[in-house]
Design a protein around this motif. Structure first.
Motif, PDB file in Angstrom:
ATOM      1  N   LEU A 250       3.244   2.938  -0.852  1.00 54.53           N
ATOM      2  CA  LEU A 250       2.658   2.869   0.499  1.00 54.53           C
ATOM      3  C   LEU A 250       3.195   3.997   1.390  1.00 54.53           C
ATOM      4  N   LEU A 251       4.438   4.418   1.139  1.00 49.08           N
ATOM      5  CA  LEU A 251       4.972   5.550   1.906  1.00 49.08           C
ATOM      6  C   LEU A 251       4.235   6.834   1.538  1.00 49.08           C
ATOM      7  N   ARG A 252       3.844   6.928   0.268  1.00 49.60           N
ATOM      8  CA  ARG A 252       3.123   8.132  -0.187  1.00 49.60           C
ATOM      9  C   ARG A 252       1.636   8.046   0.170  1.00 49.60           C
ATOM     10  N   SER A 253       1.114   6.842   0.241  1.00 46.91           N
ATOM     11  CA  SER A 253      -0.329   6.640   0.484  1.00 46.91           C
ATOM     12  C   SER A 253      -0.532   5.646   1.630  1.00 46.91           C
ATOM     13  N   PRO A 254      -0.228   6.070   2.852  1.00 40.29           N
ATOM     14  CA  PRO A 254      -0.279   5.124   3.982  1.00 40.29           C
ATOM     15  C   PRO A 254      -1.664   4.500   4.173  1.00 40.29           C
ATOM     16  N   GLY A 255      -2.696   5.158   3.642  1.00 36.51           N
ATOM     17  CA  GLY A 255      -4.054   4.611   3.760  1.00 36.51           C
ATOM     18  C   GLY A 255      -4.185   3.257   3.059  1.00 36.51           C
ATOM     19  N   GLN A 256      -3.285   2.955   2.125  1.00 33.71           N
ATOM     20  CA  GLN A 256      -3.365   1.682   1.383  1.00 33.71           C
ATOM     21  C   GLN A 256      -2.644   0.541   2.103  1.00 33.71           C
ATOM     22  N   LYS A 257      -1.984   0.865   3.223  1.00 33.93           N
ATOM     23  CA  LYS A 257      -1.203  -0.175   3.913  1.00 33.93           C
ATOM     24  C   LYS A 257      -2.084  -1.329   4.374  1.00 33.93           C
ATOM     25  N   ARG A 258      -3.330  -0.968   4.761  1.00 30.17           N
ATOM     26  CA  ARG A 258      -4.253  -1.998   5.253  1.00 30.17           C
ATOM     27  C   ARG A 258      -4.445  -3.089   4.190  1.00 30.17           C
TER      28      ARG A 258
END
Ligand code: URA
Length: 277
Positions: A250-258
């Motif tokens: 999630l730190l590498r791909s913040p778009g997936q946080k949702r």
């Protein structure tokens, strides 16, 4: 004529004869100066005598009372149950500290056993300790650990309310993924950890942990958001298990946080229905 010396000698001989008789009867130790009646009434009249005893003796008498035993066996007091969990977890940590069957044990600085509450209702399993974890001997204390703390806080869980560990208990050199042989060596300990804590919810963090914990070959993208039942040969009942995206991802791909936050809300709902809150 018999004098005072004769009386003293006769008394000594009588005492010596009594001692020989006691030795022959099996008495080999003196445990008090005052005689104690073992036939005394054990009802209320003797309660004050019990209260006057030293603390430890009074507790021994109380726990040996016939009516006290079933109560202890049926419902251990919470503090005692907690002590059993902590003792069992300590035993496991000690066993791991003495275990050299995982090749990661040699290059690592220290064992990273786990962190949190050994009586937690929620257990989270990550992949492997990193550099910070290796330095401090605790899982998820680096940047991904800080995000994990925030993820847990978003559903009302403090780190001290859950238990966190990994699929392997030592850092792989250079943070490479653990090999199948390394995870296989640690797997019995991971399984035992889950059995001892017996949480209501088990959460795998990231794809590699999900594959091992859930026993499913699918990708994390397919496993997250679904519920499984975790069970070992020795566990008493199945445990609800799911997977979340790993905080490092999630730190590498913040778009997936949702998506991760949606999964966290589902976990919170499940916690409410399983009484894990
Ligand atoms: N990533 C993990 O999978 N585990 C840790 O303990 C730290 C980072």
């Amino acid at each position: 004529m018999a004098g005072p010396d004769d009386a003293t000698n006769a008394h000594r001989q009588a005492v010596a004869a009594l001692l020989r008789w006691q030795l022959a009867a099996g008495v080999d130790e003196t445990i008090g100066d005052a005689p104690v009646s073992r036939f005394r009434d054990s009802g209320p009249a003797s309660a004050s005598a019990g209260a006057a005893m030293p603390q430890q003796a009074a507790e021994t008498v109380a726990s040996a009372a016939p009516q006290a035993l079933p109560r202890t066996l049926v419902a251990p007091p919470p503090a005692l149950a907690s002590a059993h969990h902590i003792a069992a977890a300590c035993d496991l940590a000690a066993a791991l500290a003495a275990f050299d069957g995982c090749p990661l044990h040699t290059p690592a600085t220290r064992l990273v056993f786990g962190d949190g509450n050994p009586r937690a209702h929620v257990v989270l399993i990550g992949e492997a300790p990193g550099a910070e974890e290796d330095r401090l001997g605790k899982p998820f204390v680096g940047p991904s650990g800080q995000l994990l703390d925030r993820m847990l806080a978003s559903i009302g869980l403090a780190r001290g309310a859950v238990f966190i560990s990994n699929t392997v208990f030592w850092r792989p050199p250079g943070n490479r993924p653990p090999t199948p042989a390394e995870t296989a060596a640690c797997q019995p300990f991971v399984e035992r950890l889950i059995e001892i804590i017996a949480p209501r919810l088990l959460i795998a963090l990231g794809g590699p942990a999900a594959t091992i914990i859930l026993g499913q070959p699918d990708s994390i993208g397919r496993l997250r958001g679904r519920w499984f039942q975790w069970k070992s040969a020795r566990s008493l009942q199945p445990i609800d298990a799911t997977a979340l995206y790993h905080p490092a991802y999630l730190l590498r791909s913040p778009g997936q946080k949702r998506i991760a936050w949606r999964d966290l809300i589902a976990i919170k709902r499940r916690m409410a229905t399983t009484g894990s809150l």
